[in-house]
Write a protein that holds these residues in place. Structure first.
Motif, PDB file in Angstrom:
ATOM      1  N   GLU A  83       0.825  -1.196   0.000  1.00 50.16           N
ATOM      2  CA  GLU A  83       0.000   0.000   0.000  1.00 50.16           C
ATOM      3  C   GLU A  83       0.873   1.266   0.000  1.00 50.16           C
ATOM      4  OE1 GLU A  83      -4.260   1.104   1.857  1.00 50.16           O
ATOM      5  OE2 GLU A  83      -2.927  -0.104   3.073  1.00 50.16           O
ATOM      6  N   LEU A  84       1.946   1.233   0.748  1.00 53.11           N
ATOM      7  CA  LEU A  84       2.874   2.357   0.790  1.00 53.11           C
ATOM      8  C   LEU A  84       3.503   2.579  -0.585  1.00 53.11           C
ATOM      9  CD1 LEU A  84       4.148   4.494   2.596  1.00 53.11           C
ATOM     10  CD2 LEU A  84       5.892   2.833   3.223  1.00 53.11           C
ATOM     11  N   SER A  85       3.856   1.507  -1.252  1.00 54.47           N
ATOM     12  CA  SER A  85       4.418   1.625  -2.604  1.00 54.47           C
ATOM     13  C   SER A  85       3.416   2.259  -3.566  1.00 54.47           C
ATOM     14  CB  SER A  85       4.826   0.256  -3.136  1.00 54.47           C
ATOM     15  OG  SER A  85       5.893  -0.256  -2.402  1.00 54.47           O
ATOM     16  N   LEU A  86       2.148   1.859  -3.456  1.00 59.10           N
ATOM     17  CA  LEU A  86       1.108   2.444  -4.293  1.00 59.10           C
ATOM     18  C   LEU A  86       0.979   3.939  -4.015  1.00 59.10           C
ATOM     19  CD1 LEU A  86      -1.320   2.401  -6.241  1.00 59.10           C
ATOM     20  CD2 LEU A  86      -2.733   1.729  -4.274  1.00 59.10           C
ATOM     21  N   LEU A  87       0.965   4.312  -2.754  1.00 59.74           N
ATOM     22  CA  LEU A  87       0.827   5.726  -2.400  1.00 59.74           C
ATOM     23  C   LEU A  87       1.998   6.553  -2.922  1.00 59.74           C
ATOM     24  CD1 LEU A  87      -0.545   5.301   1.218  1.00 59.74           C
ATOM     25  CD2 LEU A  87      -1.787   6.217  -0.748  1.00 59.74           C
ATOM     26  N   ILE A  88       3.191   6.014  -2.816  1.00 57.00           N
ATOM     27  CA  ILE A  88       4.373   6.718  -3.323  1.00 57.00           C
ATOM     28  C   ILE A  88       4.293   6.862  -4.844  1.00 57.00           C
ATOM     29  CG2 ILE A  88       6.865   6.514  -3.684  1.00 57.00           C
ATOM     30  CD1 ILE A  88       6.941   5.292  -0.834  1.00 57.00           C
ATOM     31  N   ARG A  89       3.887   5.792  -5.491  1.00 58.02           N
ATOM     32  CA  ARG A  89       3.756   5.834  -6.954  1.00 58.02           C
ATOM     33  C   ARG A  89       2.732   6.883  -7.360  1.00 58.02           C
ATOM     34  NH1 ARG A  89       1.109   1.490 -10.325  1.00 58.02           N
ATOM     35  NH2 ARG A  89       0.786   0.562  -8.292  1.00 58.02           N
TER      36      ARG A  89
END
Length: 184
Positions: free
Chosen positions: A62-68
């Motif tokens: 989820e953190l990776s998605l938010l950063i992306r």
């Protein structure tokens, strides 16, 4: 130095800083920003069936998605990224995705209509409607209200979201704090 001197210098620095060209955020700055704003449900706990490693993997995903999404420059790109990972998104993440997309909405009417009438917006709103009861924090409610106004979409999903916000608004108002400008 007097308070006026300090305030004057601070004001000049802010003014001078605003004349600089905007810097591109580094990856570590993006991580820090997203971690601060990473949505969490109130009283969120690990699910009884998931192991701590699974919870950590889901958080990392989820953190990776938010950063992306933070790094994308168009609302359609943000909406598409959120739809790709929708199955693993918590309701708060969907609110954040819509919020980020709303910040990048085009100003030209035809382009705006193309985004707001897209299948991605409809999909995210449908997904959010099913999990609205989990969206309870004052921050998420205010983001959702602003986002829905910015998108200016009319649908049953939006009606449900507005009703949800209204039902919780009175209790959430006590949690809001004033934003005070200390330089005045």
């Amino acid at each position: 130095a007097s308070a006026a001197d300090v305030g004057g210098r601070s004001s000049r620095r802010r003014h001078q800083g605003s004349q600089r060209a905007p810097r591109q955020a580094t990856e570590s700055q993006q991580w820090a920003k997203v971690e601060r704003e990473m949505p969490r449900a109130e009283g969120e706990e690990a699910s009884s069936t998931a192991t701590p490693d699974q919870d950590e993997d889901e958080d990392t995903q989820e953190l990776s998605l938010l950063i992306r999404m933070e790094g994308l420059s168009s609302s359609m790109d943000v909406l598409c990224a959120a739809c790709e990972d929708l199955a693993s998104c918590r309701p708060e993440t969907v609110v954040v995705a819509l919020h980020i997309a709303a910040k990048h909405l085009p100003s030209e009417a035809a382009a705006l209509e193309k985004v707001t009438s897209s299948a991605e917006v409809a999909t995210l709103l449908e997904h959010l409607r099913a999990s609205l009861p989990q969206v309870r924090s004052a921050r998420m409610l205010s983001r959702l209200a602003w986002t829905l106004g910015k998108f200016d979409v009319r649908s049953r999903e939006v009606d449900a979201a507005v009703s949800h916000i209204c039902s919780l608004a009175y209790g959430a108002l006590a949690k809001f704090t004033a934003q005070v400008d200390l330089d005045r």
